[in-house]
Design a protein around this motif. Structure first.
Motif, PDB file in Angstrom:
ATOM      1  N   ARG A  89      35.163  44.181  41.867  1.00 23.73           N
ATOM      2  CA  ARG A  89      35.232  45.377  41.031  1.00 23.73           C
ATOM      3  C   ARG A  89      33.846  45.805  40.592  1.00 23.73           C
ATOM      4  O   ARG A  89      32.913  45.011  40.518  1.00 23.73           O
ATOM      5  N   ALA A  90      33.725  47.096  40.322  1.00 25.10           N
ATOM      6  CA  ALA A  90      32.472  47.663  39.825  1.00 25.10           C
ATOM      7  C   ALA A  90      32.800  48.798  38.868  1.00 25.10           C
ATOM      8  O   ALA A  90      33.904  49.356  38.881  1.00 25.10           O
ATOM      9  N   TYR A  91      31.825  49.132  38.019  1.00 26.02           N
ATOM     10  CA  TYR A  91      31.944  50.290  37.142  1.00 26.02           C
ATOM     11  C   TYR A  91      31.208  51.475  37.771  1.00 26.02           C
ATOM     12  O   TYR A  91      30.112  51.320  38.331  1.00 26.02           O
ATOM     13  N   ILE A 131      34.831  39.647  34.397  1.00 22.90           N
ATOM     14  CA  ILE A 131      35.267  40.484  35.516  1.00 22.90           C
ATOM     15  C   ILE A 131      36.774  40.659  35.442  1.00 22.90           C
ATOM     16  O   ILE A 131      37.532  39.689  35.446  1.00 22.90           O
ATOM     17  N   CYS A 132      37.221  41.924  35.375  1.00 19.80           N
ATOM     18  CA  CYS A 132      38.635  42.205  35.144  1.00 19.80           C
ATOM     19  C   CYS A 132      38.880  43.683  35.412  1.00 19.80           C
ATOM     20  O   CYS A 132      37.943  44.479  35.495  1.00 19.80           O
ATOM     21  N   GLY A 133      40.156  44.046  35.535  1.00 23.22           N
ATOM     22  CA  GLY A 133      40.498  45.452  35.658  1.00 23.22           C
ATOM     23  C   GLY A 133      40.422  46.191  34.342  1.00 23.22           C
ATOM     24  O   GLY A 133      40.428  47.425  34.319  1.00 23.22           O
ATOM     25  N   ASP A 134      40.403  45.466  33.230  1.00 17.10           N
ATOM     26  CA  ASP A 134      40.239  46.013  31.879  1.00 17.10           C
ATOM     27  C   ASP A 134      41.478  46.697  31.310  1.00 17.10           C
ATOM     28  O   ASP A 134      41.407  47.322  30.256  1.00 17.10           O
ATOM     29  N   LYS A 190      28.125  57.245  40.684  1.00 21.13           N
ATOM     30  CA  LYS A 190      27.044  56.263  40.568  1.00 21.13           C
ATOM     31  C   LYS A 190      27.612  54.924  40.129  1.00 21.13           C
ATOM     32  O   LYS A 190      28.321  54.851  39.122  1.00 21.13           O
ATOM     33  N   MET A 191      27.321  53.884  40.893  1.00 20.59           N
ATOM     34  CA  MET A 191      27.779  52.555  40.517  1.00 20.59           C
ATOM     35  C   MET A 191      26.871  52.006  39.421  1.00 20.59           C
ATOM     36  O   MET A 191      25.652  51.978  39.575  1.00 20.59           O
ATOM     37  N   GLU A 192      27.490  51.622  38.310  1.00 22.73           N
ATOM     38  CA  GLU A 192      26.744  51.110  37.162  1.00 22.73           C
ATOM     39  C   GLU A 192      26.749  49.577  37.216  1.00 22.73           C
ATOM     40  O   GLU A 192      27.758  48.942  36.963  1.00 22.73           O
ATOM     41  N   GLY A 193      25.634  48.994  37.587  1.00 24.32           N
ATOM     42  CA  GLY A 193      25.596  47.544  37.737  1.00 24.32           C
ATOM     43  C   GLY A 193      25.991  47.123  39.136  1.00 24.32           C
ATOM     44  O   GLY A 193      25.987  47.916  40.083  1.00 24.32           O
ATOM     45  N   ASP A 194      26.357  45.854  39.278  1.00 22.33           N
ATOM     46  CA  ASP A 194      26.653  45.279  40.589  1.00 22.33           C
ATOM     47  C   ASP A 194      28.150  45.219  40.860  1.00 22.33           C
ATOM     48  O   ASP A 194      28.971  45.241  39.950  1.00 22.33           O
ATOM     49  N   LEU A 195      28.476  45.131  42.138  1.00 20.11           N
ATOM     50  CA  LEU A 195      29.844  44.824  42.553  1.00 20.11           C
ATOM     51  C   LEU A 195      30.048  43.324  42.364  1.00 20.11           C
ATOM     52  O   LEU A 195      29.270  42.517  42.881  1.00 20.11           O
ATOM     53  N   LEU A 214      35.179  41.333  51.652  1.00 23.09           N
ATOM     54  CA  LEU A 214      35.788  42.224  50.676  1.00 23.09           C
ATOM     55  C   LEU A 214      34.812  43.284  50.157  1.00 23.09           C
ATOM     56  O   LEU A 214      35.196  44.441  49.952  1.00 23.09           O
ATOM     57  N   GLY A 215      33.567  42.914  49.958  1.00 20.95           N
ATOM     58  CA  GLY A 215      32.583  43.882  49.486  1.00 20.95           C
ATOM     59  C   GLY A 215      32.378  45.010  50.482  1.00 20.95           C
ATOM     60  O   GLY A 215      32.298  46.193  50.104  1.00 20.95           O
ATOM     61  N   GLU A 216      32.304  44.664  51.774  1.00 22.99           N
ATOM     62  CA  GLU A 216      32.129  45.686  52.803  1.00 22.99           C
ATOM     63  C   GLU A 216      33.342  46.605  52.872  1.00 22.99           C
ATOM     64  O   GLU A 216      33.200  47.830  53.015  1.00 22.99           O
ATOM     65  N   VAL A 217      34.528  46.024  52.772  1.00 23.15           N
ATOM     66  CA  VAL A 217      35.761  46.825  52.800  1.00 23.15           C
ATOM     67  C   VAL A 217      35.780  47.792  51.622  1.00 23.15           C
ATOM     68  O   VAL A 217      36.148  48.972  51.765  1.00 23.15           O
ATOM     69  N   PHE A 218      35.375  47.311  50.456  1.00 20.88           N
ATOM     70  CA  PHE A 218      35.352  48.144  49.256  1.00 20.88           C
ATOM     71  C   PHE A 218      34.473  49.379  49.472  1.00 20.88           C
ATOM     72  O   PHE A 218      34.895  50.519  49.224  1.00 20.88           O
ATOM     73  N   HIS A 219      33.256  49.164  49.932  1.00 15.36           N
ATOM     74  CA  HIS A 219      32.331  50.283  50.121  1.00 15.36           C
ATOM     75  C   HIS A 219      32.796  51.223  51.227  1.00 15.36           C
ATOM     76  O   HIS A 219      32.628  52.452  51.125  1.00 15.36           O
ATOM     77  N   GLN A 220      33.400  50.676  52.285  1.00 15.49           N
ATOM     78  CA  GLN A 220      33.912  51.518  53.360  1.00 15.49           C
ATOM     79  C   GLN A 220      35.026  52.437  52.860  1.00 15.49           C
ATOM     80  O   GLN A 220      35.095  53.613  53.230  1.00 15.49           O
TER      81      GLN A 220
END
Length: 348
Positions: A183-185, A44-47, A261-266, A239-245
């Motif tokens: 983070r998510a892709y 898990i990283c910003g890449d 489209k979110m690829e995989g999980d947050l 944090l997950g809720e804030v991200f989606h909001q």
């Protein structure tokens, strides 16, 4: 249980561990590089690979540096686009010879490990979990799922939850400062007015943190938010809720993510950010990378400093073997170099 004898034991085959190993490739020392995962593995990283990361790679291994330069599954960012909480924006163009790449960390870390496997004196043990580390007057012993490794010195490169770090300071967790991120892709994110850039957005909902969007190959985006852990705990932030909001409702992003489209999980992770932490060495032990708490507290970037501490650790280890001295007193020189070369920038 199988017993394996080495000169140097490195726990963790991420950037700091691989950098240490590669810098010891021509030392004549027998090196064990241990990791609990099988590579390539998700990280898990910003890449993002900063200019500093690329410069460190050149110092560590010209071959590795060229491999990353020629790596196909990457984007080269044209610049950095930054917005403020008050709606101001700036674009900073990246000009030659400076470069900034975005490469999925699973792929980048795998390239580092592949470089390690080129050398006969570096013995790689994947799928090997560290259970316990014991330091005596004569050796260090690391008990793992694959056997007991013994050596003259151990390098803790095993990240935020480092087991090796606990041999230096059992209270490290309480004395560390952490950032937290999710983070998510995504695919099909609509670009802003700037394409193929690193995006950093400071938002009122995230003070003192920020949201990032990193452009990747194949219409893919690395999207995440980061903030300090104390603020999250103090304010009960989910944090997950804030991200989606933010991506669904914030005027800056809701149209851009409407058909994404979110690829995989947050996924969530902690970052042990710099807080003038000094306990990165002891008898027969050196800590590097996240285990040494050298993530930049402003940007959250840690790969460059992970590589740098790996370089410094390898240089010091060779001095240990020359002097036949692995004591805490002798190892303080490693800390002094890290402090001199890295602390001034991290204090900013």
């Amino acid at each position: 249980m199988t017993k394996l004898d080495f000169d140097v034991i490195i726990t963790g085959a991420g950037p700091s561990g691989c950098a240490t190993a590669i810098m010891l490739a021509d030392s004549g020392l027998k090196v064990a590089l241990i990791d609990k995962a099988v590579f390539p593995r998700d990280k898990i990283c910003g890449d993002g690979l900063t200019i500093d990361v690329l410069n460190q790679l050149k110092l560590i291994s010209p071959t590795l540096s060229r491999n990353i330069e020629n790596f196909k599954e990457k984007t080269e960012a044209e610049g950095c686009y930054v917005t403020s909480t008050k709606g101001h924006s700036s674009f900073f163009k990246i000009t030659n010879p400076n470069k900034l790449y975005v490469i999925e960390r699973a792929l980048f870390d795998n390239e580092l490990l592949k470089e390690c496997k080129r050398y006969n004196n570096i013995h790689v043990f994947e799928n090997t979990r560290v259970n316990k580390c014991t330091v005596s007057n004569h050796q260090v012993s690391v008990e793992t799922s694959s056997g007991i490794f013994s050596g003259k010195i151990v390098v803790g490169a095993d990240g935020v939850n480092s087991k090796i770090a606990k041999t230096v300071n059992p209270n490290r967790g309480k004395e560390s400062l952490y950032g937290v991120s999710v983070r998510a892709y995504f695919s099909n994110v609509v670009d802003s007015e700037n394409t193929n850039v690193i995006e950093i957005h400071y938002l009122k909902e995230l003070v003192p943190g920020y949201l990032w969007i990193f452009h990747m190959p194949n219409n893919k985006r690395n999207v995440g938010i980061g903030i300090d852990e104390k603020t999250v705990k103090k304010n009960g932030i989910k944090l997950g809720e804030v991200f989606h909001q933010i991506i669904k409702n914030n005027p800056k992003f809701k149209d851009r993510f409407a058909n994404a489209k979110m690829e995989g999980d947050l996924k969530a992770y902690r970052l042990p950010v710099f807080n003038n932490y000094k306990k990165i060495y002891s008898d027969r032990v050196l800590l590097v990378g996240d285990a040494a708490n050298v993530v930049n507290p402003l940007s959250g970037e840690g790969v460059g400093n992970a590589l740098r501490t790996g370089r410094f650790a390898a240089e010091h280890i060779q001095k240990c073997f020359t002097a036949n001295d692995f004591s805490k007193k002798f190892n303080k020189a490693y800390y002094k170099k890290v402090k001199k070369k890295m602390f001034p920038e991290l204090y900013r």
